[in-house]
Design a protein around this motif. Structure first.
Motif, short mmCIF file in Angstrom:
data_model
loop_
_atom_site.label_atom_id
_atom_site.label_comp_id
_atom_site.label_asym_id
_atom_site.label_seq_id
_atom_site.Cartn_x
_atom_site.Cartn_y
_atom_site.Cartn_z
N SER A 83 54.03 -26.08 -37.93
CA SER A 83 55.35 -26.13 -37.28
C SER A 83 56.50 -25.87 -38.25
O SER A 83 57.66 -25.97 -37.86
N ILE A 84 56.19 -25.54 -39.49
CA ILE A 84 57.22 -25.30 -40.49
C ILE A 84 57.58 -23.82 -40.53
O ILE A 84 56.70 -22.96 -40.62
N SER A 85 58.86 -23.52 -40.46
CA SER A 85 59.33 -22.14 -40.50
C SER A 85 59.25 -21.60 -41.93
O SER A 85 59.65 -22.27 -42.88
N SER A 86 58.73 -20.38 -42.05
CA SER A 86 58.68 -19.75 -43.38
C SER A 86 60.07 -19.39 -43.88
O SER A 86 60.26 -19.13 -45.07
N LYS A 87 61.06 -19.38 -42.99
CA LYS A 87 62.43 -19.07 -43.39
C LYS A 87 63.11 -20.25 -44.08
O LYS A 87 63.91 -20.07 -45.00
N THR A 88 62.82 -21.46 -43.61
CA THR A 88 63.53 -22.63 -44.13
C THR A 88 62.64 -23.57 -44.93
O THR A 88 63.14 -24.31 -45.78
N GLN A 102 61.56 -26.22 -44.01
CA GLN A 102 61.99 -27.59 -43.70
C GLN A 102 60.83 -28.35 -43.08
O GLN A 102 60.24 -27.91 -42.09
N ASN A 103 60.47 -29.49 -43.68
CA ASN A 103 59.28 -30.20 -43.22
C ASN A 103 59.57 -31.44 -42.38
O ASN A 103 58.66 -32.20 -42.06
N GLU A 104 60.84 -31.67 -42.07
CA GLU A 104 61.17 -32.78 -41.19
C GLU A 104 62.45 -32.46 -40.40
O GLU A 104 63.24 -31.61 -40.79
N SER A 118 68.31 -13.17 -31.62
CA SER A 118 67.57 -13.64 -32.79
C SER A 118 66.41 -14.58 -32.46
O SER A 118 65.64 -14.92 -33.35
N TRP A 119 66.28 -14.97 -31.20
CA TRP A 119 65.32 -16.04 -30.93
C TRP A 119 63.88 -15.63 -31.22
O TRP A 119 63.09 -16.44 -31.72
N THR A 120 63.50 -14.37 -30.95
CA THR A 120 62.12 -13.98 -31.21
C THR A 120 61.84 -13.93 -32.71
O THR A 120 60.75 -14.31 -33.15
N ARG A 121 62.79 -13.48 -33.50
CA ARG A 121 62.58 -13.45 -34.96
C ARG A 121 62.42 -14.86 -35.51
O ARG A 121 61.62 -15.09 -36.43
N ASP A 122 63.16 -15.79 -34.95
CA ASP A 122 63.08 -17.17 -35.43
C ASP A 122 61.71 -17.77 -35.15
O ASP A 122 61.12 -18.41 -36.02
N ILE A 123 61.19 -17.58 -33.94
CA ILE A 123 59.91 -18.23 -33.62
C ILE A 123 58.74 -17.55 -34.31
O ILE A 123 57.72 -18.19 -34.59
N LEU A 124 58.87 -16.26 -34.63
CA LEU A 124 57.78 -15.57 -35.33
C LEU A 124 57.60 -16.07 -36.75
O LEU A 124 56.58 -15.80 -37.38
N SER A 125 58.57 -16.83 -37.25
CA SER A 125 58.45 -17.40 -38.59
C SER A 125 57.75 -18.76 -38.58
O SER A 125 57.50 -19.34 -39.63
N VAL A 126 57.42 -19.24 -37.37
CA VAL A 126 56.73 -20.52 -37.22
C VAL A 126 55.33 -20.25 -36.68
O VAL A 126 55.18 -19.75 -35.56
N PRO A 127 54.28 -20.52 -37.46
CA PRO A 127 52.92 -20.13 -37.07
C PRO A 127 52.51 -20.54 -35.65
O PRO A 127 52.00 -19.71 -34.89
N GLU A 128 52.71 -21.79 -35.29
CA GLU A 128 52.29 -22.22 -33.96
C GLU A 128 53.10 -21.55 -32.87
O GLU A 128 52.56 -21.16 -31.83
N MET A 129 54.39 -21.39 -33.06
CA MET A 129 55.22 -20.71 -32.07
C MET A 129 54.86 -19.24 -31.95
O MET A 129 54.85 -18.66 -30.86
N LYS A 130 54.54 -18.62 -33.09
CA LYS A 130 54.13 -17.22 -33.08
C LYS A 130 52.85 -17.04 -32.27
O LYS A 130 52.74 -16.10 -31.47
#
Length: 261
Positions: free
Chosen positions: A30-35, A37-39, A198-210
């Protein structure tokens, strides 16, 4: 008869110092490769409750045609047996667009001060969804219609003030309502909401969302690009529909302590 004991808003906040926020640890997927951020930090249930009660009281007065013209402070907000009232020395005036806006701006000032997690680069850092709530209060987008039931319901059930499961229910309900609209009704609503590129680009950076976004996707043999669910358009409606599907299929253990979020 025993007199009711009143606590001011400030006393309520002080009594729960250290318990105004709750943090949720994200799983690796659930962690985005862009940020990285782990919490994620949310308002605590206590903070959600007291903010909700204040908004219910103020909006209730607006509904009755009254306002305070922003002439109150946090010490004038009184709690008794879980209910809110303002002290008697706060003047009540007729509801107008200007008076409503002043009330909202004062609430934005009070909430913004006590619900700041920390300051970075001289800018306050707030819990998830709180910036949107504060922005709404600052701009009062409903104007003179802010005392109507739909807008009161929108404000008092803001995502910053409800729990994880209630946010899911809101998402599913809204998606159902959008899909029930006729094309002639949906088009002007879409035009007013605008695009959300931008919403699709954002979720593609999160493995589970992708993984959920690409579920059952096919590859176009010519362009070599994925063909995904046709409902996932670059619009707010597309993002809403994806969110609904994600919530329906996401694993509950992706977020440690998901039930608290």
């Amino acid at each position: 008869m025993f007199p009711f004991k009143f606590c001011t808003f400030d006393e309520m906040i002080k009594s729960h110092e250290g318990g105004l926020f709750r943090r949720v640890n994200l799983s690796q997927k659930s962690i985005s490769s862009k940020t990285n951020q782990n919490e994620v930090t949310f308002l605590s249930y206590f903070s959600q409750y007291i903010a909700h009660q204040v908004l219910v009281y103020v909006c209730g007065k607006h509904r009755k045609g009254l306002s305070f013209n922003g002439k109150f402070e946090s010490i004038h907000i009184l709690f008794s047996s879980g209910r809110v009232k303002f002290s008697k020395d706060v003047e009540r005036v007729d509801f107008t667009e200007t008076a409503c806006h002043e009330d909202y701006k004062k609430l934005k000032e009070i909430f913004g001060k006590c619900f700041t997690i920390k300051t970075e680069n001289n800018m306050p850092v707030y819990p998830m969804y709180v910036p949107h709530l504060l922005n709404y209060l600052e701009k009062c987008p409903g104007g003179i219609l802010s005392n109507q039931e739909p807008l009161i319901a929108l404000l008092t059930n803001h995502p910053a003030l409800v729990c994880y499961m209630d946010r899911i229910k809101q998402c599913i309900l809204l998606d159902n309502m959008v899909h029930a609209l006729q094309s002639a009704e949906k088009q002007p609503l879409q035009a007013n909401l605008g695009s959300l590129y931008s919403w699709t680009r954002d979720i593609l950076s999160v493995p589970e969302m992708k993984g959920r976004y690409l579920h059952n996707a096919k590859i176009n043999p010519k362009t070599k690009r994925f063909i995904v669910n046709a409902e996932y358009t670059e619009s707010r409606f597309g993002c809403l529909h994806y969110s609904r599907n994600y919530f329906r299929h996401a694993y509950l253990n992706l977020v440690s302590g998901w039930h608290l979020a």
